[in-house]
Motif scaffolding. Structure first.
Motif, PDB file in Angstrom:
ATOM      1  N   GLU A   1      36.118  30.890  39.181  1.00  0.00           N
ATOM      2  CA  GLU A   1      37.127  30.283  40.061  1.00  0.00           C
ATOM      3  C   GLU A   1      37.487  31.206  41.222  1.00  0.00           C
ATOM      4  OE1 GLU A   1      39.405  27.563  36.670  1.00  0.00           O
ATOM      5  OE2 GLU A   1      40.375  29.340  37.513  1.00  0.00           O
ATOM      6  N   LEU A   2      37.654  32.496  40.918  1.00  0.00           N
ATOM      7  CA  LEU A   2      38.029  33.457  41.953  1.00  0.00           C
ATOM      8  C   LEU A   2      36.911  33.674  42.966  1.00  0.00           C
ATOM      9  CD1 LEU A   2      39.940  36.015  39.706  1.00  0.00           C
ATOM     10  CD2 LEU A   2      40.944  34.604  41.516  1.00  0.00           C
ATOM     11  N   LEU A   3      35.679  33.349  42.555  1.00  0.00           N
ATOM     12  CA  LEU A   3      34.540  33.466  43.475  1.00  0.00           C
ATOM     13  C   LEU A   3      34.210  32.135  44.148  1.00  0.00           C
ATOM     14  CD1 LEU A   3      32.259  35.851  41.382  1.00  0.00           C
ATOM     15  CD2 LEU A   3      33.513  36.409  43.483  1.00  0.00           C
ATOM     16  N   GLY A   4      35.115  31.165  44.003  1.00  0.00           N
ATOM     17  CA  GLY A   4      34.963  29.887  44.675  1.00  0.00           C
ATOM     18  C   GLY A   4      34.068  28.908  43.960  1.00  0.00           C
ATOM     19  N   LEU A   5      33.742  29.165  42.699  1.00  0.00           N
ATOM     20  CA  LEU A   5      32.888  28.280  41.920  1.00  0.00           C
ATOM     21  C   LEU A   5      33.728  27.528  40.895  1.00  0.00           C
ATOM     22  CD1 LEU A   5      29.968  30.798  41.335  1.00  0.00           C
ATOM     23  CD2 LEU A   5      30.085  28.986  43.065  1.00  0.00           C
ATOM     24  N   GLU A   6      33.114  26.581  40.245  1.00  0.00           N
ATOM     25  CA  GLU A   6      33.837  25.790  39.248  1.00  0.00           C
ATOM     26  C   GLU A   6      33.819  26.521  37.902  1.00  0.00           C
ATOM     27  OE1 GLU A   6      33.597  21.381  37.147  1.00  0.00           O
ATOM     28  OE2 GLU A   6      32.675  21.710  39.114  1.00  0.00           O
TER      29      GLU A   6
ATOM     30  N   ARG B   1      40.181  39.207  38.355  1.00  0.00           N
ATOM     31  CA  ARG B   1      40.326  39.682  39.736  1.00  0.00           C
ATOM     32  C   ARG B   1      40.014  41.179  39.823  1.00  0.00           C
ATOM     33  NH1 ARG B   1      44.984  37.847  40.665  1.00  0.00           N
ATOM     34  NH2 ARG B   1      44.405  36.040  41.934  1.00  0.00           N
TER      35      ARG B   1
ATOM     36  N   ASP C   1      30.366  40.329  42.831  1.00  0.00           N
ATOM     37  CA  ASP C   1      29.850  39.096  42.230  1.00  0.00           C
ATOM     38  C   ASP C   1      28.493  39.289  41.551  1.00  0.00           C
ATOM     39  OD1 ASP C   1      28.148  39.477  44.325  1.00  0.00           O
ATOM     40  OD2 ASP C   1      28.480  37.519  45.256  1.00  0.00           O
TER      41      ASP C   1
END
Length: 562
Positions: A194-199, A217, A225
């Protein structure tokens, strides 16, 4: 060496009673009798005397006399040289009550001053090894109020047992194996995505706290990543190891800040890695306590009186938590502990009997394991229950509680009630700087004594040497009442150790503080009478020693100024 004035007096009275029996037989007031295992003890109600014995009630069959008659005979034959004895009475069906000159307790005053940090120490444990395992929360999140109560209780019990002559090891069992660790890793992975913009999706039975997001985080801040491109098993293992190390370090710090330092941090995973779970299972198999059913391996608990058998290895070949717990306790005894004490939440009630039965099946004495079941804590503020943390949006953490009320109040309040009692923790009271707050009331008594000695120093005078003080100048009722409770301190330590009950010491120290405040409000310590002043200064120093020693066992500071 005299350790307890109360114990010395008890032994003197026992000796006097033995002599009374011998003399009564000699003058034929009693027939020849075999001395039974009688007791001399401090009665619960002080109106029954300073000590009482049941000896006369144990002799009627041998003596062929009524207990009260036997008691009268024994009283007539007590040695006249028995020190401090003022009056002896027959009570009830045949108890003998001893009333002593009130000054008998004064010997405790110089004894406490001379022994200082060792006053109150007793030798119940005979240097045997005892392990106290407590808190042992899953390393998947922050410590909460229930953990805090367990920490205060466990650490105080360990300190009391050490003071009572045991070799004590404090141990934390890290539950770093099993399903909860898999769910933990999956939860961190979900937040990582989620923090890396993924689901990402936290699994059912996973962990939703803000601390999991913070952990993910921090990992990204340190490592970026790079885990996106590795095999999922490697990613989960890496995140689990990182998160576990962080959580365990956080738990260690929170507990250390709470005054709790462990001797051993024991990993559940290490049991599996070292083959100790398999070893425990094999030992149970050799002793014919295992059988297979529907592909699973079962422990035959019903053969030891329990209602149902328990699964040790599931039909998928994985051992249960119970199997690991059996191996852990087998390891405890293999390390040479004579006694093992666990402090668990009340929700573990059903686990006690089955674990004891497993130890019995392994050939250990189940009574060498003692389990204290700890009831729930409710936090109150403004007369209402506080359920949620302002910072995390979940439960109140140990760190938040200490920030709110301070270390001393938190430790003291958690110990004020017995482990098996529900505890209502009043935040407002714990913050109060007044005599309504019990820890403030006790600490203020110690600080008050310290102020007396500062005043003495300002006058250019020194505290007296105990051997130069006429302690029998202490004749006032308030002085003798305070000295009497100081004399009780070793007995209170012994009772707290036997009963694993640190709350006894909070009650005791509160009584001592009350007696000190009562004395201080009526009498001046530093007077124009130098010899009386010295006697009262010695009483104050003895009180300071007892307050300091008792508070130290509870993990609470004894401040010199407030």
């Amino acid at each position: 060496m005299v350790i307890s004035v109360v114990e010395e007096m008890r032994l003197a009275l026992e000796k006097a009673l033995v002599e009374a029996v011998r003399k009564a037989v000699e003058v034929k007031e009693l027939p020849p009798v075999e001395l039974p295992g009688f007791v001399v003890e401090v009665p619960r109600e002080r109106e029954h005397g300073d000590f009482a014995t049941n000896l006369a009630m144990l002799l009627p069959r041998q003596a062929r006399m009524a207990p009260r008659k036997i008691a009268e005979v024994l009283i007539q034959n007590l040695p006249h040289s028995t020190r401090w004895l003022e009056k002896v009475e027959v009570a009830g069906p045949g108890f003998i009550n001893f009333i002593l000159d009130p000054r008998w307790v004064l010997e405790a005053v110089p004894l406490a001053v001379n022994r200082q940090a060792d006053y109150g120490r007793v030798q119940l444990g005979e240097n045997k090894k005892v392990q106290v395992e407590f808190v042992s929360a899953n390393p998947t999140g922050l410590l909460h109020m229930g953990n805090a109560r367990g920490a205060a209780l466990g650490d105080s019990i360990a300190s009391i047992l050490a003071f009572a002559g045991w070799q004590v090891t404090r141990e934390y069992y890290i539950n770093d194996a099993g399903n909860q660790i898999e769910n933990f890793a999956l939860s961190v992975e979900a937040r990582y995505f989620e923090l890396l913009g993924l689901e990402g999706e936290v699994p059912e039975g996973g962990y939703h706290g803000q601390d999991i997001i913070d952990t993910a985080r921090r990992y990204i801040e340190e490592h970026g990543d790079k885990l996106l491109k590795v095999d999922r098993r490697v990613r989960l293992e890496t995140l689990a190891q990182y998160a576990l190390a962080e959580k365990i370090e956080g738990i260690k710090k929170a507990l250390a800040d709470f005054g709790v330092v462990y001797d051993v941090w024991f990993s559940e995973q290490s049991l599996h890695d070292a083959g100790k779970v398999d070893e425990a299972i094999q030992r149970l198999r050799e002793r014919d306590f295992l059988y297979e059913h529907e592909g699973a391996l079962w422990f035959r608990a019903t053969s030891l009186g329990l209602e149902k058998d328990e699964v040790l290895v599931r039909n998928n070949g994985l051992p249960t938590y119970f199997a690991a717990d059996i191996a852990y306790h087998m390891d405890k005894f293999n390390r040479g502990f004579d006694r093992v004490i666990n402090i668990w939440g009340a929700d573990h009630h059903g686990h006690v009997a089955r674990l004891k039965s497993a130890l019995q099946a392994l050939g250990y004495d189940p009574d060498t394991l003692q389990v204290l079941l700890m009831q729930l804590v409710r936090l109150f503020s403004g007369g209402e229950i506080v359920r949620m943390s302002k910072r995390t949006g979940q439960f109140i953490t140990l760190e938040e509680l200490v920030d709110e009320v301070g270390l001393d109040a938190a430790r003291y309040f958690f110990i004020m009630r017995s482990a098996d009692s529900h505890l209502d923790f009043d935040l407002d009271l714990a913050r109060t700087q007044s005599n309504d707050n019990p820890v403030y009331y006790v600490q203020y008594a110690h600080a008050r004594i310290c102020s007396i000695f500062r005043q003495l120093k300002e006058q250019g005078r020194q505290a007296p040497n105990p051997k130069d003080v006429d302690i029998e100048l202490l004749r006032e009722e308030a002085e003798l009442a305070l000295a009497r409770r100081l004399a009780d301190f070793p007995e209170e330590v012994a009772l707290a150790a036997r009963q694993l009950a640190p709350h006894r010491l909070t009650r005791y120290v509160h009584e001592v503080a009350g007696l000190l405040h009562s004395f201080y409000n009526i009498h001046r310590v530093i007077t124009d009478d130098v010899t009386l002043t010295d006697a009262r200064l010695l009483l104050m120093e003895a009180t300071k020693v007892v307050l300091r020693n008792a508070l130290a066992l509870l993990g609470v500071k004894a401040p010199e100024k407030m």
